[in-house]
Design an enzyme around this catalytic site. Structure first.
Site, PDB file in Angstrom:
ATOM      1  N   ARG A  53       0.828  -1.203   0.000  1.00 10.34           N
ATOM      2  CA  ARG A  53       0.000   0.000   0.000  1.00 10.34           C
ATOM      3  C   ARG A  53       0.865   1.258   0.000  1.00 10.34           C
ATOM      4  O   ARG A  53       0.501   2.278  -0.591  1.00 10.34           O
ATOM      5  CB  ARG A  53      -0.937  -0.004   1.205  1.00 10.34           C
ATOM      6  CG  ARG A  53      -1.996  -1.096   1.142  1.00 10.34           C
ATOM      7  CD  ARG A  53      -2.887  -1.111   2.365  1.00 10.34           C
ATOM      8  NE  ARG A  53      -3.810   0.007   2.405  1.00 10.34           N
ATOM      9  CZ  ARG A  53      -5.024   0.010   1.868  1.00 10.34           C
ATOM     10  NH1 ARG A  53      -5.465  -1.066   1.208  1.00 10.34           N
ATOM     11  NH2 ARG A  53      -5.813   1.054   1.971  1.00 10.34           N
ATOM     12  N   GLU A 159     -12.453  -0.275  -2.244  1.00  9.38           N
ATOM     13  CA  GLU A 159     -12.232   0.793  -1.273  1.00  9.38           C
ATOM     14  C   GLU A 159     -12.578   2.172  -1.821  1.00  9.38           C
ATOM     15  O   GLU A 159     -12.353   2.456  -3.000  1.00  9.38           O
ATOM     16  CB  GLU A 159     -10.755   0.809  -0.845  1.00  9.38           C
ATOM     17  CG  GLU A 159     -10.262  -0.490  -0.229  1.00  9.38           C
ATOM     18  CD  GLU A 159      -8.802  -0.408   0.172  1.00  9.38           C
ATOM     19  OE1 GLU A 159      -8.389   0.637   0.721  1.00  9.38           O
ATOM     20  OE2 GLU A 159      -8.061  -1.384  -0.090  1.00  9.38           O
TER      21      GLU A 159
END
Length: 447
Positions: A53, A159
Site C-alpha cells: 500500500r 475501497e
C-alpha cells in the site's frame, strides 16, 4: 457527475480499535502518510500488506500512493476483519465501525477502487461516481463469510480512498459490539462531537462475525483479552479447588498422571473422547488421538525439549498429550457427521476441561505447576500462529512470564507444527523470533 441513483442509499465503512478513539476525536481518521498520524496508533491491518500500500500509485484524483488516503470499504462484512479475528489479534468487542454516507465519493479528493488495494497487481482506480457501476456489487454485498475464490474476496473489499483526513463526526453512526462497548465509548467521548452510537442490524447491515453456537452472543473467535480471561479464571478455579478430591482422584500427582497417559492415552474421560475422532480439516489426516501422540513423539526428539529441566519436561509432555482436548467432546460434532470442524478456539476451550482434570482427577498439584500446565495447553498454538498465521508476537511476550516458560511454549509449538507438516516450521524465523522474545522478557524483568 452525481452518484447513480441505485447506489445513493449506500454507506462506506471504516473500522478501528477502541484504543485509537482519543486520537480519532482529536484528529479524525488520518492517512498513514499524514504528518500527524500518531505513533501509538493501534493498527489492526495485516502487516504484510502495508509495504504494498505504501508503494501502490494512485493514478487518478490527487495522485500519490494509497497511504496518502484514508481507506473505507463499500461492504459492511469485511473479509479483512475476519482475517484479523482468525489471527486472534483483536477482541471483536474492541472494534468500532464508523459508517459514512456514500456521497463522500463526490469530494474532489476522493478516488475508489474495484478491489482491495493490497495486492501485488494494483486494482482499477476510479474518480468519477458514475464508475460505481463497474464495481462487483454482488461481491460487496455478500454476507457469507467464505468466498468462492481469491478474486471474489478482493472485489468484496473495494475501497473508497479520501486524501489526507476525515473527521469522525462526519459519520452517520458508530456501530459498537454491545451495551458495554457503548458505555466505554461514551466515557471516552464525553462532550466531544460524535456520531450516533448504535448496534448492528444483522438482517440489514451486518458487521460482526459471531458464534452461532452461542446464539450469536459471542465472537466467532476469542481474542487476546478473552483468552487471557478464561485462562486466569481456570487458574483461579484450580487454586481454589485443588486437593478437593484426594480420596477419589485417579492419579496421586502429575507424575502419576503422565505415567497413566503414557500407558493409555484414553485414561481420562477427556482424552477418551478424542480416540477415533476425525477432522474435516484436510491438513489433519490422522485422528485427534493419533495426532496428539505424534506431537508427544515429536516433542521428545527435540533439542528444545532436551534442554528443559526435568520438571519442565514433565509439564510440557503432559501438555502435549492434552493440548487438543478442547476439540472434544465428540457430541459437539454429531450434526457434522462426527467430523470435527476447524475450531480456532479449541486451546482456550480446553480450559474448563483442564481445570476439571487438575482438581478431580489429580489428587495434589501445586498452583505454580497447574498454572504452567494450563498456560501450555491454552497457548500451545501461539508460537506456530505467530510464525505462520500473522498472530502478533507481542502476545508471546505478554504470555511468557520468564524464559523458562518461553522455552516450553516454543517446544510444544514446534512439536505441534512438525507433527503435522515439518516444512511449516521455519527454523531461521523461529530462532529470530525466540531471540526477540528473550530480549523483551529479560528487559521487562529488569525494569
Amino acid at each position: 457527475m452525481p452518484i447513480p441513483a441505485e447506489h445513493s442509499h449506500r454507506f462506506v465503512y471504516h473500522f478501528s480499535h477502541i484504543d485509537n478513539l482519543p486520537g480519532l476525536l482529536h484528529l479524525g481518521l488520518l492517512a498513514k502518510n499524514h504528518a500527524q498520524f500518531p505513533r501509538k496508533h493501534r493498527s489492526i491491518a495485516a502487516e504484510g500488506i502495508q509495504d504494498r500500500r505504501a508503494r501502490m500509485v494512485v493514478p487518478c484524483g490527487p495522485g500519490g500512493c494509497v497511504h496518502d488516503y484514508v481507506p473505507l470499504y463499500f461492504g459492511s462484512v469485511s473479509p479483512m476483519l475476519l482475517g484479523v479475528i482468525n489471527a486472534k489479534n483483536v477482541d471483536q468487542y474492541d472494534i468500532l465501525y464508523f459508517e459514512f454516507p456514500i456521497d463522500l465519493i463526490e469530494r474532489a479528493d476522493a478516488v475508489f477502487t474495484g478491489a482491495s488495494a493490497n495486492t501485488m497487481v494494483p486494482p482499477a482506480f476510479y474518480s468519477e461516481p458514475e464508475d460505481l457501476a463497474k464495481l462487483d456489487w454482488a461481491a460487496i454485498d455478500s454476507r457469507k463469510w467464505g468466498n468462492p475464490d481469491d478474486g471474489f474476496r478482493h472485489r468484496r473489499m473495494a475501497e473508497l480512498l479520501l486524501h489526507g483526513q476525515l473527521p469522525v463526526a462526519a459519520a452517520t453512526r458508530c456501530v459498537v459490539w454491545n451495551d458495554a462497548a457503548k458505555k466505554r465509548v461514551e466515557a471516552i467521548v464525553g462532550t466531544n462531537p460524535f456520531p450516533r452510537l448504535d448496534f448492528q442490524d444483522p438482517r440489514n447491515r451486518p458487521h460482526w462475525f459471531t458464534n452461532f453456537a452461542t446464539g450469536g452472543s459471542s465472537s466467532l473467535v476469542k481474542g487476546p483479552k478473552e483468552i487471557a480471561g478464561v485462562f486466569h479464571a481456570a487458574c483461579g478455579y484450580v487454586e481454589e479447588h485443588a486437593g478437593s478430591h484426594t480420596k477419589t482422584a485417579k492419579y496421586k500427582n502429575l507424575k502419576h498422571l503422565l505415567e497413566g497417559l503414557r500407558a493409555d492415552f484414553g485414561c481420562l474421560p477427556h482424552t477418551a473422547e478424542l480416540i477415533g475422532l476425525r477432522s474435516e480439516n484436510g491438513m489433519h489426516r490422522r485422528t485427534v488421538d493419533i495426532h496428539s501422540k505424534d506431537v508427544v513423539e515429536e516433542l521428545l526428539l527435540l533439542e528444545e525439549y532436551a534442554a528443559l529441566g526435568r520438571k519442565h519436561q514433565m509439564l510440557t509432555e503432559i501438555a502435549a498429550y492434552l493440548h487438543d482436548i478442547g476439540k472434544g467432546p465428540r457430541a459437539r460434532w454429531d450434526d457434522n457427521g462426527g467430523l470435527q470442524k476447524v475450531d480456532p478456539d479449541h486451546p482456550v476451550g480446553a480450559m474448563p476441561m483442564m481445570a476439571q482434570i487438575l482438581t478431580e482427577h489429580v489428587a495434589t498439584v501445586t498452583a505454580s505447576s497447574a498454572r504452567t500446565l494450563l498456560k501450555l495447553v491454552c497457548y500451545h498454538d501461539l508460537v506456530g500462529d505467530v510464525l505462520g498465521r500473522g498472530r502478533d508476537e507481542q502476545q508471546i511476550i505478554d504470555v511468557a512470564d520468564n524464559v523458562e516458560e518461553l522455552d516450553m511454549l516454543f517446544a510444544i509449538g514446534k512439536a505441534d507444527v512438525t507433527a503435522l507438516t515439518p516444512r511449516w516450521w521455519d527454523e531461521e524465523s523461529a530462532e529470530r523470533l525466540y531471540g526477540r522474545c528473550v530480549e523483551a522478557i529479560k528487559s521487562a524483568s529488569e525494569d
